[in-house]
Design a protein around this motif. Structure first.
Motif, PDB file in Angstrom:
ATOM      1  N   GLU A 125     -17.254  51.754  46.925  1.00 52.01           N
ATOM      2  CA  GLU A 125     -16.091  50.878  46.838  1.00 52.01           C
ATOM      3  C   GLU A 125     -15.819  50.167  48.160  1.00 52.01           C
ATOM      4  N   ASP A 126     -15.965  50.909  49.263  1.00 52.95           N
ATOM      5  CA  ASP A 126     -15.757  50.289  50.571  1.00 52.95           C
ATOM      6  C   ASP A 126     -16.775  49.188  50.825  1.00 52.95           C
ATOM      7  N   ALA A 127     -18.009  49.412  50.402  1.00 52.51           N
ATOM      8  CA  ALA A 127     -19.037  48.387  50.576  1.00 52.51           C
ATOM      9  C   ALA A 127     -18.724  47.148  49.743  1.00 52.51           C
ATOM     10  N   ARG A 128     -18.265  47.384  48.499  1.00 56.17           N
ATOM     11  CA  ARG A 128     -17.900  46.246  47.644  1.00 56.17           C
ATOM     12  C   ARG A 128     -16.741  45.455  48.244  1.00 56.17           C
ATOM     13  N   ILE A 129     -15.736  46.173  48.730  1.00 57.69           N
ATOM     14  CA  ILE A 129     -14.561  45.511  49.302  1.00 57.69           C
ATOM     15  C   ILE A 129     -14.941  44.745  50.565  1.00 57.69           C
ATOM     16  N   ALA A 130     -15.796  45.364  51.393  1.00 60.71           N
ATOM     17  CA  ALA A 130     -16.214  44.704  52.630  1.00 60.71           C
ATOM     18  C   ALA A 130     -17.019  43.437  52.324  1.00 60.71           C
ATOM     19  N   ALA A 131     -17.895  43.504  51.326  1.00 57.43           N
ATOM     20  CA  ALA A 131     -18.692  42.334  50.966  1.00 57.43           C
ATOM     21  C   ALA A 131     -17.808  41.218  50.418  1.00 57.43           C
ATOM     22  N   ALA A 132     -16.839  41.600  49.564  1.00 53.10           N
ATOM     23  CA  ALA A 132     -15.943  40.598  49.004  1.00 53.10           C
ATOM     24  C   ALA A 132     -15.067  39.971  50.089  1.00 53.10           C
ATOM     25  N   ARG A 133     -14.598  40.806  51.035  1.00 48.41           N
ATOM     26  CA  ARG A 133     -13.769  40.283  52.115  1.00 48.41           C
ATOM     27  C   ARG A 133     -14.570  39.339  53.011  1.00 48.41           C
ATOM     28  N   ALA A 134     -15.827  39.708  53.286  1.00 45.19           N
ATOM     29  CA  ALA A 134     -16.676  38.843  54.110  1.00 45.19           C
ATOM     30  C   ALA A 134     -16.917  37.498  53.429  1.00 45.19           C
ATOM     31  N   GLU A 135     -17.097  37.529  52.113  1.00 42.96           N
ATOM     32  CA  GLU A 135     -17.313  36.282  51.384  1.00 42.96           C
ATOM     33  C   GLU A 135     -16.056  35.404  51.420  1.00 42.96           C
ATOM     34  N   LEU A 136     -14.886  36.032  51.244  1.00 43.61           N
ATOM     35  CA  LEU A 136     -13.641  35.275  51.292  1.00 43.61           C
ATOM     36  C   LEU A 136     -13.376  34.733  52.695  1.00 43.61           C
ATOM     37  N   ASP A 137     -13.705  35.523  53.724  1.00 42.34           N
ATOM     38  CA  ASP A 137     -13.535  35.051  55.102  1.00 42.34           C
ATOM     39  C   ASP A 137     -14.434  33.852  55.381  1.00 42.34           C
ATOM     40  N   ALA A 138     -15.649  33.906  54.842  1.00 43.74           N
ATOM     41  CA  ALA A 138     -16.563  32.778  55.040  1.00 43.74           C
ATOM     42  C   ALA A 138     -16.034  31.524  54.341  1.00 43.74           C
ATOM     43  N   GLN A 139     -15.494  31.698  53.123  1.00 41.22           N
ATOM     44  CA  GLN A 139     -14.928  30.566  52.411  1.00 41.22           C
ATOM     45  C   GLN A 139     -13.719  30.000  53.163  1.00 41.22           C
ATOM     46  N   TYR A 140     -12.909  30.903  53.704  1.00 45.37           N
ATOM     47  CA  TYR A 140     -11.739  30.449  54.454  1.00 45.37           C
ATOM     48  C   TYR A 140     -12.159  29.677  55.708  1.00 45.37           C
ATOM     49  N   GLU A 141     -13.192  30.133  56.383  1.00 46.90           N
ATOM     50  CA  GLU A 141     -13.645  29.445  57.594  1.00 46.90           C
ATOM     51  C   GLU A 141     -14.117  28.037  57.258  1.00 46.90           C
ATOM     52  N   GLU A 142     -14.821  27.889  56.134  1.00 41.36           N
ATOM     53  CA  GLU A 142     -15.252  26.556  55.721  1.00 41.36           C
ATOM     54  C   GLU A 142     -14.045  25.662  55.413  1.00 41.36           C
ATOM     55  N   LEU A 143     -13.062  26.224  54.705  1.00 46.16           N
ATOM     56  CA  LEU A 143     -11.879  25.447  54.371  1.00 46.16           C
ATOM     57  C   LEU A 143     -11.065  25.115  55.619  1.00 46.16           C
ATOM     58  N   ARG A 144     -11.026  26.040  56.587  1.00 44.06           N
ATOM     59  CA  ARG A 144     -10.268  25.783  57.810  1.00 44.06           C
ATOM     60  C   ARG A 144     -10.865  24.613  58.582  1.00 44.06           C
ATOM     61  N   VAL A 145     -12.198  24.574  58.661  1.00 38.43           N
ATOM     62  CA  VAL A 145     -12.863  23.460  59.345  1.00 38.43           C
ATOM     63  C   VAL A 145     -12.558  22.147  58.629  1.00 38.43           C
ATOM     64  N   GLU A 146     -12.638  22.179  57.298  1.00 42.58           N
ATOM     65  CA  GLU A 146     -12.335  20.975  56.525  1.00 42.58           C
ATOM     66  C   GLU A 146     -10.871  20.573  56.692  1.00 42.58           C
ATOM     67  N   LEU A 147      -9.985  21.566  56.726  1.00 48.11           N
ATOM     68  CA  LEU A 147      -8.561  21.289  56.879  1.00 48.11           C
ATOM     69  C   LEU A 147      -8.256  20.689  58.252  1.00 48.11           C
ATOM     70  N   ASP A 148      -8.872  21.233  59.288  1.00 44.13           N
ATOM     71  CA  ASP A 148      -8.663  20.676  60.637  1.00 44.13           C
ATOM     72  C   ASP A 148      -9.151  19.239  60.731  1.00 44.13           C
ATOM     73  N   ALA A 149     -10.278  18.961  60.068  1.00 47.49           N
ATOM     74  CA  ALA A 149     -10.797  17.588  60.088  1.00 47.49           C
ATOM     75  C   ALA A 149      -9.849  16.635  59.361  1.00 47.49           C
ATOM     76  N   LEU A 150      -9.282  17.082  58.235  1.00 50.14           N
ATOM     77  CA  LEU A 150      -8.347  16.235  57.498  1.00 50.14           C
ATOM     78  C   LEU A 150      -7.085  15.977  58.310  1.00 50.14           C
ATOM     79  N   LYS A 151      -6.568  17.006  58.982  1.00 46.45           N
ATOM     80  CA  LYS A 151      -5.356  16.822  59.784  1.00 46.45           C
ATOM     81  C   LYS A 151      -5.612  15.900  60.969  1.00 46.45           C
ATOM     82  N   ALA A 152      -6.794  16.032  61.584  1.00 48.16           N
ATOM     83  CA  ALA A 152      -7.129  15.133  62.691  1.00 48.16           C
ATOM     84  C   ALA A 152      -7.247  13.696  62.202  1.00 48.16           C
TER      85      ALA A 152
END
Length: 555
Positions: free
Chosen positions: A213-240
Motif C-alpha cells: 500500500e505504501d508503494a502504491r501511495i508513493a507511486a500515485a503521489r509521485a505521479e500527481l507531483d509530476a503532473q502538478y509540476e507540469e501545470l505549475r510551469v504552464e501556469l507561471d508562463a500564462l501569468k507572465a
C-alpha cells in the motif's frame, strides 16, 4: 343610502380598492428596487470638476456623479466644511471618484461652494479592476514589456488596447480553468492519498500489505507531483504572458499610474458612447452580474454562486420535505385514531409553523451538525478527523433545517386537501371492492395532489427567503467552490454555500464600502424576488396540470 349599504355594494368597492392599493404598493416596491438596483449597471458619464477648496487651492476631481443633496449649512459645518454664516442651505454632490489605491476613498462628498462647471472629456476612461475598485483617468500609452506600443494620438489606440484586454481576459480564463479544475483535481487526489495513509495507520496494517500500500501511495503521489509540476510551469508562463501588457494612465490630479492588464476586467469611455453602445454595455454588465463570481468583498462582480446555492438548497429541501409532510398528513387524516393524542399532535404541528426560524437554526446546528454530522464523521470519515466532513455546517444540513421549518406548512395543506374530498368518493371506491389502501393511493391521494402542491409552493416561498437559520447551518459570505462540479461524487452535500438572502444581509450591513454596496442590495433583492416567483410559477403550473388531469379523470 340604507338600501345601498344593505346591498353589500360598499363592501365590494372597499375590497376592490384594498386589492388595487395592494397591487399598486407591490408594483411600486418592485419598480423602486428595479430602478435603484439595475440602474447601477448603466454606463454613467464621467464628470471632471475643478474645485477651489477652503485654502484657495485648485483641485480637479474626476468620477461619476452619484447623487446630490441639499442640506442645512450647520450639517456641512459639523462635517468639517467651511460655509459662510449667511448661507442657510447648501448643495453637495456625492462623487464616485474611484482610484481607492491612490486616494484611499471611493466615494467623496463635495460642496457646490467653489465648484466650477462640470465637463465631460471624451477621453475619460472608466477601468473596472479585480482589486481596488474602479479607476478613473485619461490614457497616456499602451506598453508591452515596458515599450510603448500605441498612444491616444494614434488612430488605432482603442483597437490595440481592446485587443490586449481581450487577450488578457482569455489568459485569465485559462488560468482559472487550470487552478480550479486540473490543480483542484490534483489536490483532491493528494488529499485522498493522505486519507489512505491515515486509514492504514488506524487499522494498524503492517507487513507485506502495508509495504504494498505504501508503494502504491508513493507511486500515485509521485505521479500527481509530476503532473502538478507540469501545470505549475504552464501556469507561471500564462501569468507572465498576462502581465505583458500595461495601460499607462494619468489621474485628474496629474499622477501617472501603470495598470497591468492582468488586473483589468473592462475599459470603457462612456462620455463618447452612443445610446445603443451604452445599451450593449448595460446588457454585458447585467449578464456579468448574473453569471460571474463576486469580487471585492462581494461589492463587485456577480452573484452566480448565490443564485446556484439558493436554487440547489431549495431543490434538496423540496425533495426532503415533500414525502415526509405528505406521509405525516395522510397518517393523521386517514389512519390515526381521532382522539386526544391526535388533536395534541395536530395542535403541535400548527404551533410549529409559528416558531421563529432562528430557533430551527439553533436546533439544526446542535442536532443535525454536531450530533448527526459528528456521528457520521466518527463512523465513516474517521481518517479525516479532526477535520470535520459532515460535522460542520453545509448544504445538506441547511436543506434539512429548512425542510424541518417548512414541514408544518406541507402537513397542514395536505391534510386540508384530504379533508375536502367528499366521503362519498371513499365509500364508492370501497363499495366497488377496492381495499382501503387502494382507495387511498389510487383515488384519494391523486385528488389531493393540488393541495399537496399548494403546500410545496408555500414551503418554497418561505424557504427561499429565510436567512437567520442558514447563518448557523451552512451559508457563508463567500464559497470558493460550488456544491456541484465535475469531481466525484459530483454533488457535495457537505460543502458550504452562498445564498441570495444572506448575500443581501452581508452586502447591506457588513460591507465596509456602504455606497458601493447600496445598488447591489437592490439588484440582489430583485433577483431573489424573481427567483421565488419563477419557482412558485413552476410549482403552480405543475399543480394546475395535475388539477386538470384528475378533474377530467373524475368526470
Amino acid at each position: 343610502m340604507k338600501a345601498w349599504l344593505k346591498s353589500g355594494s360598499p363592501w365590494i368597492w372597499l375590497n376592490g380598492g384594498a386589492v388595487a392599493m395592494c397591487m399598486i404598493m407591490v408594483v411600486g416596491l418592485i419598480g423602486l428596487i428595479a430602478v435603484r438596483g439595475f440602474g447601477h449597471f448603466w454606463p454613467a458619464n464621467i464628470a471632471q470638476i475643478e474645485i477651489t477648496n477652503e485654502q484657495g487651492e485648485q483641485i480637479v476631481v474626476m468620477g461619476e456623479i452619484v447623487r446630490s443633496q441639499t442640506i442645512p449649512s450647520a450639517v456641512a459645518r459639523d462635517a468639517g466644511n467651511e460655509v459662510p454664516e449667511d448661507i442657510d442651505m447648501v448643495t453637495r454632490y456625492l462623487v464616485k471618484q474611484g482610484n481607492r489605491d491612490q486616494t484611499g476613498r471611493d466615494f467623496v462628498w463635495y460642496l457646490e461652494l467653489g465648484m466650477g462647471e462640470f465637463t465631460y472629456p471624451l477621453d475619460a476612461y472608466q477601468i473596472e479592476r479585480r482589486e481596488w475598485g474602479n479607476f478613473y483617468g485619461q490614457p497616456v500609452a499602451l506598453l508591452r514589456e515596458g515599450e510603448i506600443v500605441s498612444t491616444p494620438q494614434q488612430s488605432g489606440f482603442w483597437r490595440d488596447m481592446q485587443a490586449a484586454l481581450d487577450r488578457s481576459l482569455k489568459l485569465h480564463q485559462e488560468i482559472q480553468r487550470l487552478e480550479r479544475r486540473q490543480i483542484g483535481r490534483i489536490n483532491s487526489g493528494l488529499e485522498q492519498l493522505r486519507l489512505d495513509t491515515r486509514r492504514l495507520d488506524l487499522r494498524d496494517v503492517s507487513g507485506p500489505e502495508r509495504e504494498a500500500e505504501d508503494a502504491r501511495i508513493a507511486a500515485a503521489r509521485a505521479e500527481l507531483d509530476a503532473q502538478y509540476e507540469e501545470l505549475r510551469v504552464e501556469l507561471d508562463a500564462l501569468k507572465a504572458a498576462q502581465r505583458r501588457d500595461t495601460l499607462q494612465m494619468v489621474t485628474a490630479e496629474g499622477a501617472q499610474v501603470d495598470l497591468s492588464m492582468a488586473q483589468i476586467v473592462r475599459v470603457t469611455a462612456p462620455n463618447g458612447m452612443s445610446v445603443p453602445a451604452k445599451m450593449g454595455q448595460y446588457m454585458e454588465r447585467l449578464w456579468e452580474f448574473m453569471s460571474d463570481n463576486p469580487r471585492e468583498a462581494n461589492t463587485e462582480g456577480g452573484i452566480f454562486p448565490a443564485i446556484f446555492g439558493t436554487v440547489t438548497m431549495v431543490f434538496i429541501m423540496s425533495i426532503i420535505v415533500t414525502p415526509f409532510g405528505i406521509l405525516a398528513a395522510i397518517y393523521l387524516r386517514e389512519y390515526a385514531k381521532q382522539g386526544l393524542m391526535t388533536r395534541v399532535i395536530r395542535i403541535s404541528v400548527y404551533n410549529l409553523a409559528g416558531v421563529p426560524s432562528i430557533v430551527y437554526g439553533v436546533f439544526g446546528l446542535g442536532f443535525f451538525v454536531y450530533f448527526l454530522g459528528g456521528s457520521l464523521d466518527r463512523l465513516f470519515y474517521e481518517a479525516a478527523l479532526p477535520t470535520p466532513t459532515f460535522g460542520t455546517p453545509g448544504l445538506f444540513w441547511a436543506s434539512l433545517t429548512l425542510a424541518l421549518l417548512t414541514l408544518p406548512i406541507v402537513i397542514v395543506s395536505t391534510e386540508e386537501g384530504l379533508a375536502r374530498i367528499p366521503s362519498t368518493i371513499r365509500q364508492g371506491s370501497l363499495a366497488l371492492g377496492a381495499t382501503k389502501a387502494e382507495t387511498l393511493w389510487k383515488v384519494i391521494v391523486p385528488l389531493a395532489t393540488p393541495a399537496m402542491m399548494t403546500g410545496l409552493i408555500l414551503a418554497i416561498a418561505r424557504a427561499a427567503g429565510e436567512v437567520a437559520p442558514l447563518m448557523l447551518v451552512g451559508v457563508v459570505k463567500l464559497a470558493p467552490t460550488l456544491p456541484v462540479d465535475g469531481t466525484f461524487p459530483f454533488v457535495h452535500l457537505e460543502r458550504k454555500i452562498m445564498h441570495l438572502g444572506f448575500h443581501i444581509y452581508d452586502v447591506g450591513f457588513q460591507s465596509s464600502n456602504a455606497e458601493a454596496a447600496r445598488p447591489l442590495v437592490y439588484a440582489t433583492a430583485l433577483v431573489l424576488v424573481m427567483l421565488i416567483v419563477v419557482l412558485n410559477l413552476t410549482a403552480i403550473s405543475i399543480r394546475n396540470r395535475l388539477r386538470e388531469r384528475y378533474r377530467n379523470a373524475s368526470d
